[in-house]
Write an enzyme that holds these catalytic residues in place. Structure first.
Site, PDB file in Angstrom:
ATOM      1  N   ALA A  63     -56.394  20.187 -20.356  1.00 32.30           N
ATOM      2  CA  ALA A  63     -56.374  18.513 -20.780  1.00 32.30           C
ATOM      3  C   ALA A  63     -57.819  17.760 -20.079  1.00 32.30           C
ATOM      4  O   ALA A  63     -58.020  18.390 -18.939  1.00 32.30           O
ATOM      5  CB  ALA A  63     -55.254  17.800 -20.562  1.00 32.30           C
ATOM      6  N   GLY A 102     -53.686  23.081 -19.985  1.00 29.80           N
ATOM      7  CA  GLY A 102     -53.729  23.061 -21.331  1.00 29.80           C
ATOM      8  C   GLY A 102     -54.276  23.973 -22.090  1.00 29.80           C
ATOM      9  O   GLY A 102     -53.834  24.252 -23.372  1.00 29.80           O
ATOM     10  N   GLU A 105     -52.242  26.866 -22.356  1.00 32.51           N
ATOM     11  CA  GLU A 105     -50.765  26.663 -22.961  1.00 32.51           C
ATOM     12  C   GLU A 105     -51.145  26.624 -24.520  1.00 32.51           C
ATOM     13  O   GLU A 105     -50.384  27.139 -25.226  1.00 32.51           O
ATOM     14  CB  GLU A 105     -50.511  25.273 -22.349  1.00 32.51           C
ATOM     15  CG  GLU A 105     -49.611  25.040 -21.081  1.00 32.51           C
ATOM     16  CD  GLU A 105     -49.266  23.446 -20.878  1.00 32.51           C
ATOM     17  OE1 GLU A 105     -50.226  22.759 -20.849  1.00 32.51           O
ATOM     18  OE2 GLU A 105     -48.156  23.471 -20.729  1.00 32.51           O
TER      19      GLU A 105
END
Ligand code: T1G
Length: 667
Positions: A63, A102, A105
């Site tokens: 992120a 992220g 993920e």
């Protein structure tokens, strides 16, 4: 600007290429584009398999850290990941570089995962005081089991593609470029009609009972004081105990708690400060940086060999030179080196001799660095005809363990030499901090104030064990007295000798250090200092020292009183903060972040508090000021006059970091 996401088609395969330099972080514009492009691919009847990969130096590195803690903007990272995971068309992801947080993920949300041989995969969120908040804590244990999920998420270190393949985190290691390899894989899926696989549909296996309890114990020992590792564990436990959707809800709730926490704010501050610190303060000089391909280290002691090992580990050619050997300094290695690091004894005469000799033999443009922390670098440089090339590089000891590397500019050091030496530190994996006066000064001055208070507290009524416990509970690895024992009493004894003329009457008569030193208790090396130490290094309070302290108070006519933990913390900490403000105002360092990096990476200030000046901003400078004024009223203006910089910043409505100070909190 190049497009953030490009969709191309090869037969029935739709390929989405992300391109957002430098690290393809999932900032809002990229997320929005990815969602739009993915929806387009889903709706395209010609596309049967979707491939996601990245252009540039790396797959998504997570992120956007700069967005964390702000109001999330839709689509958020989890929105995009769940959208991809729910797709009825198979989705293949191909990773290269560093697939982190992220980014990884998102890959777990895809149905097939590939990675290049040199890729690194990991969940570094714990280092930012948070946990993987895009479904990672739920999908990962379902794919690799609980033990490995804990290793990755609680530990925070990345693994290699080969290891990821062995663990079942990815389906294949690919050779060459990501796009053709992923295309070939996708075509194989079509050909074989392989059904898609969702991680959310698997069951997370707990390999052995008691695993979570073992890890809890490990965390409280190895990551003492940090909140995030325990929350990571709690979320992973959810993957075992709850259905997928509820596990995701638990993860979201824990994520929201952590991202709003003071610890995460501090750790995110440290992330950016670590990157900012090695850039020169002030306007950058246009002179190009000097290349350092070969290094000569002068000095064969533990410092010299430690520094040489550091360069060797960073794959920079290095030779260690014994200056006492005939032709040592005049050897070919010295003549050809781009950087010469002097690491001989801390003696001005000796160093001047070495530098005068180096001046004669080194090639033009070579950088000449001294490791001194106490001598005047200008005096060392003036014996050469190239003072502009002389710079300080002060390594902590042991060299491999201390991340702090102070890069000191002397009066005539040129900006490009200063900047180039900073860059060298970064290549060595150190946190290099530019300092303007002599290295060690900022920290020594702040440390001296803390130690002064620690000793005053002893004569007023506290004992070493109490002071150490309080400072350790704040998050330092050692309290001040255990730290003196570890470093050896000699160094503090010497510091007091050298600074005796500058000390106040009270500081001189608070001579507990000299008293303990006179007993031959030199610290850990003699198994006795302010504490005593068993053969295995176990530390215990020593009644002999407690008696010595009590007698000292009596001899000084001080009636001992009970000292609270709160008072100990306040006096030790505010002494550091107040002097930090003075050091900054006097220009010993240029920026608040320099002070914070020095304390975190050189002196064990807890990372999760962001450094003394960041912490002061968190407390709110008006609160800091009021506390200092109260201490001054109680203990006298001699030591507790609030730093003028603090008063000025309050008047300007600022903190050390410029922004308006946060709401005043209790200390
Ligand atoms: N966000 C914003 N900026 C980032 C960034 C990120 N994730 N990663 C790097 N940068 C910037 C960095 O500040 C620097 O900027 C430049 O990129 C190059 O970085 C939902 C919540 C990828 C291994 O923690 O570990 O995902 O200083 O100098 O040495 O669960 O950067 O040039 O202006 O470090 O080659 C998790 C952090 C996020 C990865 C590259 N991800 N990054 O190292 O270059 S949280 C991370 C790194 C998350 C989800 C959550 C490293 C790197 P500038 P650099 P590098």
């Amino acid at each position: 600007m190049a497009q953030l996401v490009t969709v191309t088609k090869e037969g029935n395969v739709g390929l989405l290429a992300l391109n957002s330099p430098p690290v393809n972080a999932l900032a809002h514009p990229l997320r929005a584009e990815l969602e739009r492009a993915f929806a387009q691919a889903l709706g395209d009847p010609e596309i049967a398999v979707i491939v996601i990969y990245c252009e540039g130096r790396t797959f998504i590195a997570g992120a956007d850290i700069g967005e964390l803690g702000k109001e999330p903007r839709r689509p958020d990272v989890p929105d995009v990941i769940e959208f991809i995971a729910a797709a009825e068309k198979p989705v293949v992801v191909a990773m290269h570089g560093t697939a982190l947080g992220g980014g990884l993920e998102l890959a777990l949300g895809c149905h097939f995962r590939l990675a290049t041989g040199n890729a690194k995969l990991g969940f570094p969120e714990v280092n930012l005081g948070i946990l993987p908040g895009g479904g990672g804590t739920q999908r990962l244990p379902r794919l690799v089991g609980v033990r490995r999920a804990l290793e990755l998420v609680v530990g925070g270190a990345p693994i290699t593609a080969t290891q990821a393949r062995e663990w079942g985190l990815i389906d294949a290691v690919i050779q060459g470029e990501v796009r053709p390899a992923a295309l070939e894989f996708a075509e194989g899926l079509l050909r074989d009609r392989t059904p898609l696989r969702r991680a959310s549909e698997l069951t997370a296996k707990l390999e052995e009972p008691g695993l979570f309890e073992q890890w809890e114990a490990r965390i409280s020992e190895q990551q003492r004081g940090f909140i995030a590792p325990l929350r990571c564990l709690q979320a992973i436990r959810g993957a075992v105990e709850l259905p997928f959707e509820q596990g995701i809800e638990l993860e979201r709730a824990l994520f929201r708690e952590l991202v709003a926490s003071a610890q995460s704010r501090a750790q995110r501050h440290v992330f950016f400060a670590e990157r900012e610190v090695s850039r020169l303060p002030g306007p950058s000089d246009s002179a190009p940086l000097r290349e350092v391909r070969s290094v000569a280290v002068i000095g064969v002691g533990s410092l010299g060999t430690g520094i040489a090992t550091c360069f060797a580990d960073a794959r920079i050619a290095v030779t260690v030179i014994d200056p006492s050997r005939e032709r040592g300094l005049a050897s070919e290695e010295t003549k050809n080196a781009d950087l010469i690091v002097e690491a001989v004894g801390d003696d001005l005469g000796l160093k001047r001799e070495v530098f005068a000799m180096l001046d004669k033999v080194c090639k033009p443009g070579a950088m000449l660095a001294t490791t001194t922390s106490s001598l005047d670098i200008d005096r060392i440089a003036e014996g050469t005809a190239r003072a502009g090339d002389v710079v300080g590089m002060h390594f902590g000891t042991p060299v491999h363990a201390v991340k702090l590397l102070e890069i000191a500019r002397a009066r005539r050091t040129t900006p490009d030499v200063w900047a180039s030496a900073l860059k060298v530190g970064k290549v060595l994996g150190k946190i290099s901090v530019p300092v303007i006066a002599h290295p060690g000064l900022a920290a020594d001055r702040m440390l001296a104030q803390e130690l002064r208070e620690a000793f005053f507290l002893l004569e007023e009524g506290a004992l070493p064990a109490q002071v150490d416990r309080v400072v350790r509970d704040f998050g330092f690895p050692l309290g001040p007295f255990a730290a003196i024992d570890a470093a050896g009493l000699e160094s503090v004894w010497q510091y007091r000798q050298q600074n005796y003329g500058r000390m106040t009457a009270r500081e001189r008569s608070c001579d507990l250090l000299e008293k303990v030193y006179a007993l031959g208790r030199l610290g850990r090396q003699t198994q006795a200092g302010f504490h005593r130490y068993g053969a295995g290094g176990e530390q215990a309070p020593d009644p002999a020292i407690e008696e010595l302290v009590v007698n000292h108070s009596a001899a000084r006519g001080i009636t001992r009183r009970s000292v609270t933990d709160a008072e100990i913390l306040e006096r030790c900490l505010y002494a550091i903060i107040n002097e930090g403000a003075n050091v900054l105002a006097e220009g010993v360092v240029a920026r608040a972040l320099d002070v914070d990096m020095i304390w975190i990476h050189g002196y064990g200030f807890p990372i999760y508090r962001g450094g003394p000046l960041f912490y002061a901003d968190e407390l709110g400078l008006p609160h800091v000021q009021r506390t200092l004024v109260a201490l001054q009223a109680r203990l006298g203006a001699e030591y507790w006059a609030p730093a003028p910089l603090i008063e000025r910043l309050i008047q300007e409505g600022k903190g050390f970091y410029g922004a308006a100070p946060s709401a005043p909190a209790a200390a």
